[in-house]
Write an enzyme that holds these catalytic residues in place. Structure first.
Site, short mmCIF file in Angstrom:
data_model
loop_
_atom_site.label_atom_id
_atom_site.label_comp_id
_atom_site.label_asym_id
_atom_site.label_seq_id
_atom_site.Cartn_x
_atom_site.Cartn_y
_atom_site.Cartn_z
N HIS B 104 0.74 -1.16 -0.02
CA HIS B 104 0.01 -0.15 0.05
C HIS B 104 0.80 1.27 -0.08
O HIS B 104 1.82 1.35 0.73
CB HIS B 104 -0.72 -0.10 1.21
CG HIS B 104 -1.98 1.24 1.16
ND1 HIS B 104 -3.09 1.18 0.42
CD2 HIS B 104 -2.00 2.33 2.06
CE1 HIS B 104 -3.65 2.25 0.75
NE2 HIS B 104 -3.07 2.94 1.65
N SER B 144 -3.22 -6.88 6.27
CA SER B 144 -1.84 -6.16 6.56
C SER B 144 -1.83 -4.82 6.42
O SER B 144 -1.95 -4.37 5.27
CB SER B 144 -0.59 -6.81 5.92
OG SER B 144 0.48 -6.21 5.96
N ILE B 146 0.66 -2.89 5.71
CA ILE B 146 1.66 -2.66 4.76
C ILE B 146 1.37 -3.43 3.48
O ILE B 146 2.35 -3.29 2.46
CB ILE B 146 3.04 -2.64 5.25
CG1 ILE B 146 3.43 -3.95 5.84
CG2 ILE B 146 3.43 -1.55 6.16
CD1 ILE B 146 4.75 -4.49 6.09
N GLU B 147 0.12 -3.99 3.30
CA GLU B 147 -0.23 -4.83 2.15
C GLU B 147 -1.22 -4.32 1.56
O GLU B 147 -1.28 -3.14 0.85
CB GLU B 147 -0.13 -6.33 2.24
CG GLU B 147 1.51 -6.75 2.68
CD GLU B 147 1.56 -8.25 2.61
OE1 GLU B 147 1.08 -8.87 1.73
OE2 GLU B 147 1.98 -8.85 3.76
N MET B 148 -2.50 -4.81 1.60
CA MET B 148 -3.77 -4.33 1.07
C MET B 148 -4.39 -3.46 2.16
O MET B 148 -5.23 -2.75 1.59
CB MET B 148 -4.49 -5.44 0.55
CG MET B 148 -3.88 -6.33 -0.25
SD MET B 148 -4.78 -7.97 -0.92
CE MET B 148 -5.96 -7.46 -2.03
#
Lengths: 354, 354
Positions: B104, B144, B146-148
């Site tokens: 992200h 997460s 820092i992901e989606m």
């Protein structure tokens, strides 16, 4: 069809306004249906049944298959994270459904992404018509410093480092040396783009003579679309995509929808008026929220209302807006079936991402 | 199979080292081939011919189809730009082929992306085994930060706002109310993952008794792989993916390959030793450069060399490394044919991207 400048289209708009005094919206009978069809056929064309051809590029199965691989390959970008499909996502109407697109290093681009579906029928590309023809349209995003950010030589070096790609290029462009060139990358993607068409929308069925393909409300919407003058700019196969026009003929939209700093066509030509934008192609418009070059309008009804105010100085009734939106929803066609390509791996000669 | 702790696997390693004194690499005859197969079958299993099953989740065609849609849908992420397929790209070996992944807002994640292909056969997920089982593996990246970066309620709100999705959930989970829940999102993606297997690699053919499926060099590589002890950790269907082990048993790799700040399993458990990582599954390893959790090694030969030095204190001959790499390349299987889904559009109730 050569691109048309906005000044040349004022006369048909007047004709339409006169026609509006004769034809009445509302309940439409059989004779009216035939007349509506006749009028529609004078403005619009259905998506052809056979795949379109491209100037100077014979489309073959092998080129299409290679183009499909390249379209989905993130190694065409410097970061090796962004493929054509990242922004022109074939799963989501051929665009990214974001306000404005996100490019290399998560740079936010200033304008909304147009759909790649049916783009092959557009005479001009980009919101500011900075490039005409398919070739420039394919090249642009790959090279652009804020999109895929990859120079042609880097694209060639990457693809030449992968033997399975070299073999594919040889098959798609037999007897042509060197096998991998940037021009061929573009030609292959162009060939794939000829398959990215969405035929058989209900509006196509109507244009092809099936009078009951549209509901009465949709027919009223079609009538209003021509009657109010929308079809003056939104015409042809794609109901747009063929020329540029001033945004805000009668009244400039607010600064959120039309930020003054983006002077559109003027940024490229330095000679035209400011805020000349390409008339958006309207095929599959119901799938490609948000709207306008600024991507600030998420509701199709609101978009139609803004167009009426800004381009014709007209305040439409809610029922008229609903009818036009119902018509626009009949422009949603049948997407092609696309098999995801499985791409050959990089080798130790492939340049790393950066 | 329950996960195995590294301490328990030392004995087989010793057995293998003794076996290495008996079996000789190099030219391998018919009797040796049969013996090699017998040994291989004691360590590894072929990818099964039928689709795998999942605990507590009956796999149906309808769930698989829905899962395929969700897998490719960027609206599962807060930015509406990142889908499962962005990082676990099914066109490029099921990962992103980057050093470490981009999440992200273009956040660079600290670790390399593992492939989703054959992930259904892994007993443990993530480099640090922070979650076991498929459910946690599917949930993790969506939630997460820092992901989606999308909480379950937001995912549900998005999908519930799209009538065509609600209908798909009703078909895939008949009679279950409410139709759309995050748990069902996960179950559908899990079901799709059961189709993401790559059977019939040449190594599978060998394991299934086709003795000439591997070349002499590849057989030497297989022999060395077992003989040197690689198979101690890299075992089972996926040649890995079932347990965690210390990276650097004999000698720590350099700080680039093994950055000291990433303490792996210790970060989660706070009780184990530092630098315990999951043994990477090695299926399709030739397609998933770069290597190690740090993603700093792009060359498979170098990766094998580092593993030999760090895990066994052994310096392999170049010909031995080449043979092992030749064997690893026989783990490339046949990818499934995947049709790209065409996703239903958002509505005015769909939350905007952020």
């Amino acid at each position: 069809m050569p691109p048309v400048h906005c000044a040349e289209v004022r006369r048909p708009m007047k004709k339409l306004l006169i026609a509006a005094l004769i034809a009445l919206p509302g309940a439409v009978g059989a004779a009216d249906d035939a007349e509506l069809l006749r009028q529609a056929q004078s403005h619009f064309r259905p998506i052809p049944a056979s795949l379109p051809t491209i100037h100077d590029n014979v489309v073959t199965r092998e080129k299409i298959d290679l183009g499909r691989m390249l379209y989905f390959d993130p190694r065409l970008s410097a970061s090796q994270l962004i493929s054509c499909n990242t922004c022109h996502n074939l799963s989501t109407g051929g665009d990214d459904n974001l306000e404005t697109t996100i490019g290399h290093g998560a740079t936010k681009r200033p304008r909304n992404v147009p759909t790649v579906y049916n783009a092959v029928f557009n005479a001009v590309s980009y919101w500011d018509w900075r490039a005409a023809g398919t070739t420039a349209r394919v090249k642009g995003p790959i090279e652009s410093g804020i999109e895929m950010t990859n120079p042609p030589e880097a694209v060639e070096e990457t693809l030449r480092s992968i033997p399975a790609y070299v073999e594919r290029f040889r098959t798609a462009f037999p007897g042509s040396e060197p096998p991998v060139t940037f021009a061929k990358v573009v030609q292959a993607i162009e060939a794939f783009e000829t398959t990215l068409v969405t035929p058989n929308a209900r509006f196509d069925q109507f244009l092809n003579g099936k009078l009951d393909a549209l509901t009465p409300v949709e027919k009223t919407g079609l009538h209003l679309f021509m009657d109010k003058g929308c079809a003056t700019c939104h015409q042809g196969i794609n109901l747009g995509g063929h020329a540029y026009y001033p945004f805000g003929v009668f009244e400039k939209p607010n600064a959120e929808v039309l930020p003054m700093r983006d002077r559109a066509r003027f940024e490229v030509s330095k000679t035209t008026a400011e805020h000349l934008f390409r008339a958006s192609p309207l095929r599959n418009i119901a799938l490609t929220t948000p709207y306008f070059h600024s991507g600030r309008v998420w509701d199709l009804k609101q978009a139609v209302s803004i167009m009426a105010t800004s381009q014709f100085g007209a305040k439409l009734e809610p029922s008229q807006i609903e009818a036009i939106v119902a018509f626009l929803e009949t422009l949603t066609g049948e997407p092609p079936r696309i098999e995801l390509p499985f791409l050959p791996p990089s080798t130790d000669k492939t340049p790393p991402p950066h």
